[in-house]
Design a protein around this motif. Structure first.
Motif, PDB file in Angstrom:
ATOM      1  N   VAL A   1       0.400   2.920  -8.834  1.00 45.46           N
ATOM      2  CA  VAL A   1      -0.600   3.194  -7.674  1.00 45.46           C
ATOM      3  C   VAL A   1      -1.647   3.120  -8.385  1.00 45.46           C
ATOM      4  O   VAL A   1      -2.513   4.037  -9.259  1.00 45.46           O
ATOM      5  CB  VAL A   1      -0.206   4.090  -6.591  1.00 45.46           C
ATOM      6  N   ASN A   2      -3.077   1.941  -7.215  1.00 51.27           N
ATOM      7  CA  ASN A   2      -4.346   2.142  -7.814  1.00 51.27           C
ATOM      8  C   ASN A   2      -4.942   3.582  -7.284  1.00 51.27           C
ATOM      9  O   ASN A   2      -4.850   3.230  -5.688  1.00 51.27           O
ATOM     10  CB  ASN A   2      -4.639   0.821  -7.705  1.00 51.27           C
ATOM     11  N   ASP A   3      -5.244   4.437  -7.976  1.00 47.45           N
ATOM     12  CA  ASP A   3      -5.335   5.427  -7.133  1.00 47.45           C
ATOM     13  C   ASP A   3      -6.922   5.255  -5.918  1.00 47.45           C
ATOM     14  O   ASP A   3      -7.707   5.961  -5.209  1.00 47.45           O
ATOM     15  CB  ASP A   3      -5.462   7.110  -8.033  1.00 47.45           C
ATOM     16  N   LYS A   4      -7.459   4.187  -6.157  1.00 52.32           N
ATOM     17  CA  LYS A   4      -9.115   3.956  -5.811  1.00 52.32           C
ATOM     18  C   LYS A   4      -9.309   3.206  -4.286  1.00 52.32           C
ATOM     19  O   LYS A   4      -9.502   3.490  -3.478  1.00 52.32           O
ATOM     20  CB  LYS A   4      -9.985   3.184  -6.862  1.00 52.32           C
ATOM     21  N   ASN A   5      -6.990   2.423  -4.479  1.00 54.09           N
ATOM     22  CA  ASN A   5      -7.368   1.977  -2.725  1.00 54.09           C
ATOM     23  C   ASN A   5      -5.958   1.809  -2.521  1.00 54.09           C
ATOM     24  O   ASN A   5      -5.431   0.946  -0.936  1.00 54.09           O
ATOM     25  CB  ASN A   5      -7.766   0.486  -3.092  1.00 54.09           C
ATOM     26  N   MET A   6      -4.848   2.887  -2.962  1.00 51.28           N
ATOM     27  CA  MET A   6      -4.096   3.566  -2.805  1.00 51.28           C
ATOM     28  C   MET A   6      -3.035   1.748  -2.782  1.00 51.28           C
ATOM     29  O   MET A   6      -1.747   2.087  -2.391  1.00 51.28           O
ATOM     30  CB  MET A   6      -3.357   3.436  -1.895  1.00 51.28           C
TER      31      MET A   6
ATOM     32  N   LYS B   1       0.950  -1.003   0.333  1.00 49.80           N
ATOM     33  CA  LYS B   1      -0.153   0.149   0.427  1.00 49.80           C
ATOM     34  C   LYS B   1       0.515   1.199  -0.293  1.00 49.80           C
ATOM     35  O   LYS B   1       2.028   1.206   0.900  1.00 49.80           O
ATOM     36  CB  LYS B   1      -0.963   0.101   1.461  1.00 49.80           C
TER      37      LYS B   1
END
Length: 80
Positions: free
Chosen positions: A66-71, A41
């Protein structure tokens, strides 16, 4: 992009050999290696990651994808 000035590089006995392996195996042809970490994360604790600290000893640039929805960190791009 990882600010490598904030990373405490991890030098071990085999750091030079590890660097040479990545340079000759990956960086000479593509200039980079892309990894897919699991369970990471985006937070300040990544500064202590053994992986990031080890690669920071010789990488020119380290980029976290990084997946900006769930970090969650879905990619680790290392440029030599």
């Amino acid at each position: 992009m990882v600010n490598q000035e904030l990373i405490d590089p991890l030098y071990i006995k085999e750091t030079g050999k590890i660097r040479e392996f990545f340079m000759s195996s990956f960086f000479t042809e593509s200039g980079s290696i892309m990894l897919q970490p699991t369970g990471w994360k985006l937070d300040d604790n990544l500064k202590e990651s053994v992986t990031i600290r080890a690669f920071s000893t010789f990488a020119k640039q380290i980029v976290l994808v990084v997946n900006d929805k769930n970090m969650s960190v879905v990619g680790l791009d290392i440029y030599g």
